[in-house]
Scaffold this active site. Structure first.
Site, PDB file in Angstrom:
ATOM      1  N   SER A 180       0.789  -1.234   0.000  1.00  0.00           N
ATOM      2  CA  SER A 180       0.000   0.000   0.000  1.00  0.00           C
ATOM      3  C   SER A 180       0.819   1.280   0.000  1.00  0.00           C
ATOM      4  O   SER A 180       0.339   2.312  -0.425  1.00  0.00           O
ATOM      5  CB  SER A 180      -0.936   0.012   1.195  1.00  0.00           C
ATOM      6  OG  SER A 180      -0.194   0.018   2.392  1.00  0.00           O
TER       7      SER A 180
ATOM      8  N   HIS B 117      -5.366  -3.899  -1.689  1.00  0.00           N
ATOM      9  CA  HIS B 117      -5.129  -2.797  -2.626  1.00  0.00           C
ATOM     10  C   HIS B 117      -5.105  -3.257  -4.077  1.00  0.00           C
ATOM     11  O   HIS B 117      -4.546  -2.590  -4.941  1.00  0.00           O
ATOM     12  CB  HIS B 117      -3.827  -2.082  -2.278  1.00  0.00           C
ATOM     13  CG  HIS B 117      -3.899  -1.363  -0.977  1.00  0.00           C
ATOM     14  ND1 HIS B 117      -4.354  -0.068  -0.853  1.00  0.00           N
ATOM     15  CD2 HIS B 117      -3.613  -1.778   0.284  1.00  0.00           C
ATOM     16  CE1 HIS B 117      -4.329   0.289   0.409  1.00  0.00           C
ATOM     17  NE2 HIS B 117      -3.885  -0.733   1.122  1.00  0.00           N
TER      18      HIS B 117
ATOM     19  N   LYS C 114     -11.725  -0.028   0.552  1.00  0.00           N
ATOM     20  CA  LYS C 114     -11.011   0.601  -0.556  1.00  0.00           C
ATOM     21  C   LYS C 114     -11.890   0.526  -1.806  1.00  0.00           C
ATOM     22  O   LYS C 114     -12.805   1.330  -1.932  1.00  0.00           O
ATOM     23  CB  LYS C 114      -9.641  -0.035  -0.683  1.00  0.00           C
ATOM     24  CG  LYS C 114      -8.923   0.066   0.693  1.00  0.00           C
ATOM     25  CD  LYS C 114      -7.577  -0.524   0.758  1.00  0.00           C
ATOM     26  CE  LYS C 114      -7.138  -0.757   2.192  1.00  0.00           C
ATOM     27  NZ  LYS C 114      -7.164   0.395   3.095  1.00  0.00           N
TER      28      LYS C 114
END
Ligand SMILES: Cc1ncc(COP(=O)(O)O)c(C=O)c1O
Lengths: 400, 81
Positions: free
Chosen positions: A184, A212, A243
């Site tokens: 990340s 991610h 996310k």
């Protein structure tokens, strides 16, 4: 003596950073205009540091479903998944994610942090080994601390370094290798294929955190393991809704026939309240939208490549040679320039994450930019332009 | 108490990181004497692991404050191995 005295060094370091007009640790979003814009301190600001990769926070179906769930089921479950906190929608969400990953089983946790805590602490028993990348996310480290296993660390993304360590472990012990698809902070991809192949060669089970990468890596958006064609080597996936899915919560999926026993043994699953029905309903719709989101995915990658190319051409020191993810990290020489740069860029109306040790590897100071599928090409160009202006104003030398 | 040979090997690995030129001795500490940050410690641990062909688990590290602690731990692991 005071219990908080041990943090004096941290407080001092914090106080020594030369912020004058703005401070990344006290940013308050006053108004969210869209997935890509907010009003902060009275200023209209382009958001380029939100992890909102697929731009799902304002997805219409997700909002409608969330509102309906609020009306039908109330604001919260007020209980654990193991007691009164499992509603039909939690089961449906688990089925939706299992289908998304093409796997048998799924457990939904209240956050991704807890999903890692819950999986690693439960899997890593007293006589077991957990092998992790040195740059692992805090949730992986904390899961390790919570487990009773022996923890072995290998150099970031270094297949050979990992193998040397695996070789030294007892052959008959149970072993779990934990990696991330995309890291990340620098936005770099792991050599997932090689790492998993070596892990399997030494008889390890594998856990891949695709926090991610879910949504835009791999044909179905399952992450880097899918993109590299090695999903059959993944025993457990961990992911998050915070996310690409645009809300909050976490999950683990697996084909392991005994997977469900973790519902009775994973403390971070049991001893906390389940996600509220509105969040669950929104997550289901967002995951469905991601499934059908080919155009968004394509535009997200265009944005990432355009930003990377633009900043590189301008002479910024980027942490990856090409855009490996929607995270583009710009390396700054030191804390002084780093803080000044962040502050000036913020005053120019661009919000990025300032990333500093200990969250960053090798003591690096970064402007961590993350793009969203909803950023327009104009916004990406604007971000590049304001980066250049900022460099000039703070006297950051760019490579010619 | 660890063998002189083990301690000597560890000195050799530490020497390039000994920026302050501290006189190495068994009771020298990594944090307060050598002032190694956590990243340097991580590299050092990896080198010790490779030198002795062992694994120094992360769980052990908080207890290993001095060179002697590390040497003892290394020998214990080598003997077990
Ligand atoms: C790799 C990784 N795993 C897990 C998490 C935790 O996610 P969540 O925000 O859902 O707790 C994060 C996010 O910070 C992450 O970067």
């Amino acid at each position: 003596m005071d219990l908080l005295d041990k943090f004096d060094a941290v407080a001092e370091l914090r106080a020594s950073l030369p912020f004058e007009k703005a401070d990344p640790f006290t940013v308050v979003m006053d108004e969210i205009i869209s997935e890509t814009e907010a009003v902060i301190g009275g200023r209209r600001t382009i958001l380029a540091g939100t992890n909102n990769y697929m731009g799902m926070t304002f997805n219409e179906e997700a909002i409608t479903a969330a509102k309906q769930a609020l009306d039908d089921f109330g604001t919260g479950t007020t209980g654990s998944r193991s007691l009164n906190g499992t509603y039909a929608s939690h089961k449906k969400l688990e089925q939706t994610i299992a289908d998304f990953y093409g796997m048998e089983h799924c457990m939904v946790f209240s956050t991704g942090y807890q999903a890692n805590l819950g999986m690693i602490s439960a899997l890593g028993g007293k006589d077991d080994y957990v092998i992790i990348d040195a740059d692992s996310h805090a949730s992986i480290y904390d899961g390790c601390s919570m487990s009773n296993a022996t923890i072995v660390r290998f150099k970031h993304n270094d297949v050979e370094n990992m193998e040397r360590r695996l070789k030294r472990l007892p052959e008959d012990a149970c072993k779990l290798v934990v990696i991330e698809g995309i890291y990340s902070m620098l936005g770099d991809a792991a050599p997932v294929k090689e790492l998993l192949e070596v892990a399997k060669k030494y008889g390890c089970m594998t856990l891949v955190d695709e926090a991610h990468s879910m949504g835009f890596c791999g044909e179905h958006g399952r992450g880097v393991a899918e993109a590299e064609g090695v999903e059959h080597l993944v025993d457990f996936y961990v992911g998050t809704f915070s996310k690409s899915v645009g809300t909050v919560g976490g999950f683990a999926v697996s084909n392991h026939p005994k997977f469900d026993v973790l519902r009775y043994t994973s403390r971070p699953y049991i001893f906390t309240a389940s996600p509220p029905p509105s969040v669950v309903a929104g997550a289901i719709k967002a995951i469905e939208a991601i499934k059908n989101g080919g155009n968004r995915r394509a535009h997200l990658w265009e944005n990432a490549k355009r930003l990377h190319a633009g900043l590189k051409e301008a002479g910024f020191d980027l942490c990856t040679d090409k855009a490996e993810s929607p995270i583009i990290a710009v390396h700054l020489p030191d804390a002084m320039i780093g803080t000044k740069f962040w502050e000036q860029l913020f005053l120019e109306g661009v919000y990025v994450n300032m990333a500093a040790p200990p969250a960053t590897p090798a003591g690096m100071f970064l402007m961590r930019v993350s793009v969203c599928a909803q950023h327009t090409t104009e916004q990406i160009d604007e971000i590049i332009k304001r980066f250049k202006i900022t460099a000039e104003k703070v006297g950051l030398e760019l490579k010619a | 108490m660890a063998k002189a040979e083990t301690i000597e090997k560890i000195y050799e690995l530490i020497e390039p990181l000994n920026k302050k030129g501290i006189d190495l001795a068994p009771d020298v500490t990594f944090a307060s004497d050598l002032e190694l940050d956590s990243l340097t410690v991580m590299d050092l641990v990896a080198e010790i692991e490779d030198e002795f062909d062992i694994v120094l688990p992360l769980n052990l590290l908080p207890e290993l404050e001095t060179i002697a602690h590390v040497a003892d731990a290394v020998e214990k692991i080598v003997d077990k191995g």
